[in-house]
Every structure is written in structure tokens, then in C-alpha cells.
Design a protein around this motif. Structure first.
Motif, mmCIF file in Angstrom:
data_model
loop_
_atom_site.group_PDB
_atom_site.id
_atom_site.type_symbol
_atom_site.label_atom_id
_atom_site.label_comp_id
_atom_site.label_asym_id
_atom_site.label_seq_id
_atom_site.Cartn_x
_atom_site.Cartn_y
_atom_site.Cartn_z
ATOM 1 N N VAL A 1 -63.607 18.849 -27.746
ATOM 2 C CA VAL A 1 -64.847 19.505 -27.306
ATOM 3 C C VAL A 1 -65.753 18.587 -26.494
ATOM 4 O O VAL A 1 -66.149 18.940 -25.377
ATOM 5 C CB VAL A 1 -65.588 20.134 -28.505
ATOM 6 C CG1 VAL A 1 -67.005 20.574 -28.101
ATOM 7 C CG2 VAL A 1 -64.794 21.334 -29.032
ATOM 8 N N PRO A 2 -66.103 17.401 -26.978
ATOM 9 C CA PRO A 2 -66.933 16.523 -26.135
ATOM 10 C C PRO A 2 -66.229 16.086 -24.859
ATOM 11 O O PRO A 2 -66.875 15.883 -23.826
ATOM 12 C CB PRO A 2 -67.241 15.334 -27.043
ATOM 13 C CG PRO A 2 -66.275 15.402 -28.161
ATOM 14 C CD PRO A 2 -65.919 16.826 -28.324
ATOM 15 N N MET A 3 -64.915 15.948 -24.899
ATOM 16 C CA MET A 3 -64.174 15.579 -23.705
ATOM 17 C C MET A 3 -64.303 16.666 -22.638
ATOM 18 O O MET A 3 -64.560 16.386 -21.466
ATOM 19 C CB MET A 3 -62.701 15.352 -24.052
ATOM 20 C CG MET A 3 -61.819 14.912 -22.892
ATOM 21 S SD MET A 3 -61.186 16.281 -21.854
ATOM 22 C CE MET A 3 -60.152 17.147 -23.033
ATOM 23 N N ILE A 4 -64.149 17.923 -23.051
ATOM 24 C CA ILE A 4 -64.267 19.043 -22.112
ATOM 25 C C ILE A 4 -65.690 19.146 -21.577
ATOM 26 O O ILE A 4 -65.905 19.364 -20.374
ATOM 27 C CB ILE A 4 -63.855 20.367 -22.802
ATOM 28 C CG1 ILE A 4 -62.341 20.352 -23.076
ATOM 29 C CG2 ILE A 4 -64.225 21.568 -21.935
ATOM 30 C CD1 ILE A 4 -61.866 21.549 -23.857
ATOM 31 N N ALA A 5 -66.669 18.973 -22.455
ATOM 32 C CA ALA A 5 -68.068 19.054 -22.038
ATOM 33 C C ALA A 5 -68.371 18.020 -20.964
ATOM 34 O O ALA A 5 -69.015 18.317 -19.944
ATOM 35 C CB ALA A 5 -68.982 18.874 -23.240
ATOM 36 N N LYS A 6 -67.901 16.813 -21.173
ATOM 37 C CA LYS A 6 -68.153 15.735 -20.207
ATOM 38 C C LYS A 6 -67.398 15.962 -18.907
ATOM 39 O O LYS A 6 -67.953 15.793 -17.806
ATOM 40 C CB LYS A 6 -67.748 14.395 -20.828
ATOM 41 C CG LYS A 6 -67.976 13.206 -19.914
ATOM 42 C CD LYS A 6 -67.554 11.905 -20.601
ATOM 43 C CE LYS A 6 -67.756 10.704 -19.681
ATOM 44 N NZ LYS A 6 -67.331 9.437 -20.341
ATOM 45 N N LYS A 7 -66.156 16.364 -19.003
ATOM 46 C CA LYS A 7 -65.312 16.528 -17.827
ATOM 47 C C LYS A 7 -65.819 17.612 -16.893
ATOM 48 O O LYS A 7 -65.808 17.459 -15.664
ATOM 49 C CB LYS A 7 -63.871 16.843 -18.251
ATOM 50 C CG LYS A 7 -62.893 16.968 -17.096
ATOM 51 C CD LYS A 7 -61.475 17.151 -17.603
ATOM 52 C CE LYS A 7 -60.481 17.236 -16.436
ATOM 53 N NZ LYS A 7 -59.086 17.359 -16.924
ATOM 54 N N TYR A 8 -66.293 18.718 -17.468
ATOM 55 C CA TYR A 8 -66.702 19.861 -16.647
ATOM 56 C C TYR A 8 -68.219 20.005 -16.523
ATOM 57 O O TYR A 8 -68.711 20.962 -15.910
ATOM 58 C CB TYR A 8 -66.094 21.147 -17.205
ATOM 59 C CG TYR A 8 -64.589 21.145 -17.127
ATOM 60 C CD1 TYR A 8 -63.938 21.342 -15.910
ATOM 61 C CD2 TYR A 8 -63.800 20.923 -18.258
ATOM 62 C CE1 TYR A 8 -62.555 21.330 -15.819
ATOM 63 C CE2 TYR A 8 -62.416 20.900 -18.174
ATOM 64 C CZ TYR A 8 -61.807 21.111 -16.950
ATOM 65 O OH TYR A 8 -60.427 21.086 -16.870
ATOM 66 N N GLY A 9 -68.966 19.064 -17.100
ATOM 67 C CA GLY A 9 -70.414 19.100 -16.975
ATOM 68 C C GLY A 9 -71.055 20.299 -17.642
ATOM 69 O O GLY A 9 -72.001 20.888 -17.115
#
Length: 244
Positions: A59-67
Motif C-alpha cells: 500500500v505505501p509503495m503504491i501510494a508513493k509510486k502513483y502519487g
């Protein structure tokens, strides 16, 4: 006639690959008896520059990757969970990890050589998307590979040798790039049709039938003399010889 070859570029870390393969499999099942398919799984890394051992929560990885916000990223995971469930797949929407999949792909090439390609892909998909334990831990990777039928000593030997199947993985990725694939899943059907994404089952079935129909050679009928003899539904007409 030979089987219809289908090459599928995927990554174990790709949820759409997980869902898309299930939809594709349903299409093949629907066409059982009509179309014969031979599947070849091909390697594609979503995050090839991530260092081995660099593991993040999804979840945090996706949030960071896609802003996007963590809440939005988590909502996306819930949506994916619903889509997976609709295909009969288990999907853990919270607490999953994301990491480098290069070693997994190397083991999947070993599995292909041992005739265990389908079993290994399925096992690693389930381990990543459904099971509690992280598939990015060495002992867990070995456990999953062995459960899929691979020999433990061979699995360990591959993991300990960074060069083992490295070129096979890179060759798959180079071919995907040459075909213009920028994401996965990417399906190439009979080296003629490219299908990108987790398409509906109905579309997969339609394209498989089309490709199979084109693979079967068309019959060309050559008409000869008008009086050429033939047999029909009522039997064979036999000319009565003249009376002596």
C-alpha cells in the motif's frame, strides 16, 4: 494440427497478471474440445531496478509510486480483491509485500525445464497474493518452489548462483520490449495477435477461436469433369450394363 501457442508475459508481483491468467484459463476451458492451446509463461519484471532484499509493504509503495494517498491505494487493493474473488481467486488485500522478483523468475525458468512451469507459476501467484507469509523471503521462496514439485537442492543452487537462468530472464524481457510490450499481462497468440491487459474471458475466447480457425488450413475444392462419379447420401449410382 499442432496446438495454438500462447506466450504470456507476466510478473508474480502483478495483480492484473493474476486476474488475467484466471480469465484466460476460463476461456480455454470454455473452448475445450474446440481449440487446443499450449501456454508458455515468459518473464517480465515490473520493478527490475529494485535491489534484492529491498521489500516494501504494497500500500505505501503504491501510494508513493502513483502519487496518491494511502487511503486511495488501499481502496485500489480492495477493488482488486473483489475482482480476484469474482474469478474464484483468493486475494489478501492488506499486509502484502512487494519486492524484486528476479530470483522468482529464475526459478520459474528452472520449473519450465523440469516440466513444472504451470505448477510453479500458480504456486508463486498464490504465495504472493493469498498467503500470509511474504514470498520475498528466501526460506519462503524455497518452500513454495519445493511445494510446486521442484527439487530443493536445485532450487537452492539456482538461488546461490546469480548467473543461473539470468540470460533466459533477460531474453524474455528483451523480446517483450521488441514486441512493444510496456506492461503486463501481455499475451501473444500464435505469434499473430497481441493482447494487452487482463481482458474479459469472452474476449480471450473470441481471439483464441479466431486464431485457431486461421491456423486450420482452408479447404480448396477443385471441380473437374461434370460427369465425375461420386457417392451420395442415397448410396452409389451404378450404371446398368447393357443387355447382351
Amino acid at each position: 494440427m499442432t496446438k495454438l501457442r500462447v506466450d504470456i508475459w507476466s510478473d508474480i508481483a502483478c495483480p492484473w497478471c493474476y486476474v488475467g491468467k484466471a480469465r484466460f484459463d476460463k476461456a480455454v476451458q470454455q473452448l475445450d474440445g474446440k481449440v487446443e492451446v499450449e501456454v508458455r509463461h515468459r518473464s517480465f519484471e515490473l520493478d527490475p531496478h529494485r535491489e534484492p532484499g529491498d521489500v516494501d509493504a504494497v500500500v505505501p509503495m503504491i501510494a508513493k509510486k502513483y502519487g496518491i494517498s494511502p487511503a486511495q491505494a488501499q481502496a485500489n487493493e480492495y477493488k482488486l480483491g473483489d475482482l480476484a474473488k469474482a474469478e474464484g481467486l483468493a486475494y489478501r488485500t492488506e499486509g502484502r509485500d512487494h519486492g524484486n522478483t528476479f530470483d522468482l523468475h529464475r526459478l520459474l525458468h528452472l520449473a519450465s525445464e523440469r516440466g513444472l512451469e504451470a505448477e510453479a507459476w500458480k504456486a508463486f501467484y498464490i504465495a504472493n497474493f493469498a498467503d500470509e507469509a511474504s514470498v520475498f523471503e528466501r526460506e519462503r521462496v524455497i518452500e513454495v518452489a519445493v511445494a510446486a514439485g521442484l527439487d530443493k537442492d536445485e532450487v537452492v543452487a539456482v538461488l546461490d548462483d546469480p548467473a543461473a537462468y539470468r540470460e533466459a530472464v533477460r531474453a524474455d524481457e528483451a523480446e517483450a520490449a521488441a514486441l512493444g510490450a510496456t506492461g503486463v499481462p501481455f499475451f501473444v497468440i500464435d505469434e499473430k495477435y497481441g493482447v494487452s491487459g487482463a481482458q474479459p474471458t469472452e474476449l480471450f475466447a473470441e481471439i483464441l477461436e479466431k486464431a485457431w480457425g486461421e491456423k486450420k488450413p482452408a479447404l480448396t475444392t477443385i471441380n473437374g469433369a461434370d460427369d465425375a462419379e461420386a457417392c451420395g447420401p442415397d448410396g452409389c449410382a451404378i450404371e446398368t450394363p447393357p443387355q447382351a
